[in-house]
Design a protein around this motif. Structure first.
Motif, PDB file in Angstrom:
ATOM      1  N   THR A   1       0.808  -1.229   0.000  1.00  0.00           N
ATOM      2  CA  THR A   1       0.000   0.000   0.000  1.00  0.00           C
ATOM      3  C   THR A   1       0.839   1.275   0.000  1.00  0.00           C
ATOM      4  O   THR A   1       0.296   2.368  -0.079  1.00  0.00           O
ATOM      5  N   GLU A   2       2.153   1.144   0.070  1.00  0.00           N
ATOM      6  CA  GLU A   2       3.011   2.327   0.193  1.00  0.00           C
ATOM      7  C   GLU A   2       2.795   3.354  -0.920  1.00  0.00           C
ATOM      8  O   GLU A   2       2.858   4.553  -0.672  1.00  0.00           O
ATOM      9  N   ASN A   3       2.566   2.913  -2.138  1.00  0.00           N
ATOM     10  CA  ASN A   3       2.398   3.827  -3.271  1.00  0.00           C
ATOM     11  C   ASN A   3       0.955   3.915  -3.740  1.00  0.00           C
ATOM     12  O   ASN A   3       0.708   4.216  -4.910  1.00  0.00           O
ATOM     13  N   MET A   4       0.018   3.648  -2.844  1.00  0.00           N
ATOM     14  CA  MET A   4      -1.391   3.633  -3.223  1.00  0.00           C
ATOM     15  C   MET A   4      -2.203   4.612  -2.389  1.00  0.00           C
ATOM     16  O   MET A   4      -1.941   4.794  -1.206  1.00  0.00           O
ATOM     17  N   TRP A   5      -3.196   5.188  -3.023  1.00  0.00           N
ATOM     18  CA  TRP A   5      -4.201   5.983  -2.324  1.00  0.00           C
ATOM     19  C   TRP A   5      -5.203   5.031  -1.692  1.00  0.00           C
ATOM     20  O   TRP A   5      -5.325   3.887  -2.127  1.00  0.00           O
ATOM     21  N   PRO A   6      -5.951   5.462  -0.686  1.00  0.00           N
ATOM     22  CA  PRO A   6      -6.937   4.580  -0.053  1.00  0.00           C
ATOM     23  C   PRO A   6      -7.932   3.959  -1.043  1.00  0.00           C
ATOM     24  O   PRO A   6      -8.275   2.778  -0.908  1.00  0.00           O
ATOM     25  N   ASP A   7      -8.374   4.711  -2.044  1.00  0.00           N
ATOM     26  CA  ASP A   7      -9.297   4.138  -3.031  1.00  0.00           C
ATOM     27  C   ASP A   7      -8.658   3.000  -3.814  1.00  0.00           C
ATOM     28  O   ASP A   7      -9.328   2.038  -4.190  1.00  0.00           O
ATOM     29  N   ASP A   8      -7.347   3.094  -4.058  1.00  0.00           N
ATOM     30  CA  ASP A   8      -6.646   2.010  -4.756  1.00  0.00           C
ATOM     31  C   ASP A   8      -6.601   0.759  -3.889  1.00  0.00           C
ATOM     32  O   ASP A   8      -6.793  -0.356  -4.383  1.00  0.00           O
TER      33      ASP A   8
ATOM     34  N   CYS B   1      -4.179  -8.789  -8.219  1.00  0.00           N
ATOM     35  CA  CYS B   1      -5.064  -7.642  -7.991  1.00  0.00           C
ATOM     36  C   CYS B   1      -4.262  -6.341  -7.869  1.00  0.00           C
ATOM     37  O   CYS B   1      -4.658  -5.316  -8.420  1.00  0.00           O
ATOM     38  N   VAL B   2      -3.142  -6.383  -7.163  1.00  0.00           N
ATOM     39  CA  VAL B   2      -2.289  -5.194  -7.042  1.00  0.00           C
ATOM     40  C   VAL B   2      -1.804  -4.773  -8.423  1.00  0.00           C
ATOM     41  O   VAL B   2      -1.862  -3.587  -8.782  1.00  0.00           O
ATOM     42  N   ASP B   3      -1.333  -5.736  -9.218  1.00  0.00           N
ATOM     43  CA  ASP B   3      -0.860  -5.425 -10.577  1.00  0.00           C
ATOM     44  C   ASP B   3      -1.957  -4.803 -11.426  1.00  0.00           C
ATOM     45  O   ASP B   3      -1.716  -3.843 -12.160  1.00  0.00           O
ATOM     46  N   GLU B   4      -3.177  -5.350 -11.333  1.00  0.00           N
ATOM     47  CA  GLU B   4      -4.296  -4.807 -12.116  1.00  0.00           C
ATOM     48  C   GLU B   4      -4.605  -3.364 -11.724  1.00  0.00           C
ATOM     49  O   GLU B   4      -4.823  -2.516 -12.581  1.00  0.00           O
TER      50      GLU B   4
END
Length: 102
Positions: free
Chosen positions: A40-47, A88-91
């Motif tokens: 989750t380090e490079n993700m926004w909460p919606d991601d 799922c992360v890759d998608e």
């Protein structure tokens, strides 16, 4: 007048499925945020929620709701989650790149 049997679930059961799905997604999101999972380090909460939705959908297509609630199926649920999480992360990350290129 006789009607043919319903081929689709009643609205109440469809709505119930939506609420169950949303509950699992929110639970996944909260656990992920609480544990500060590295992906989750490079993700926004919606991601992160989109990743959780992807994993939950994989589980829903692999197990019944009753089986998901059964502690005996815990290992199977964990295996599904572990197997689908990287995909799922890759998608989700790929969809972000596609959006930024447009």
């Amino acid at each position: 007048i006789r009607r043919p049997p319903r081929s689709t679930p009643l609205y109440s059961s469809a709505a119930s499925d939506v609420y169950k799905r949303q509950g699992y997604i929110n639970g996944c999101f909260e656990a992920t945020e609480l544990n500060q999972v590295p992906f989750t380090e490079n993700m926004w909460p919606d991601d992160v929620k989109r990743v959780c939705a992807c994993v939950v959908d994989a589980m829903r297509h692999s197990m019944s709701h009753e089986k998901m609630l059964d502690n005996a199926a815990h290992n199977e649920a964990v295996l599904i989650a572990i197997s689908t999480l990287p995909v799922c992360v890759d998608e989700v990350m790929a969809s972000k790149v596609d959006k930024s290129e447009n």
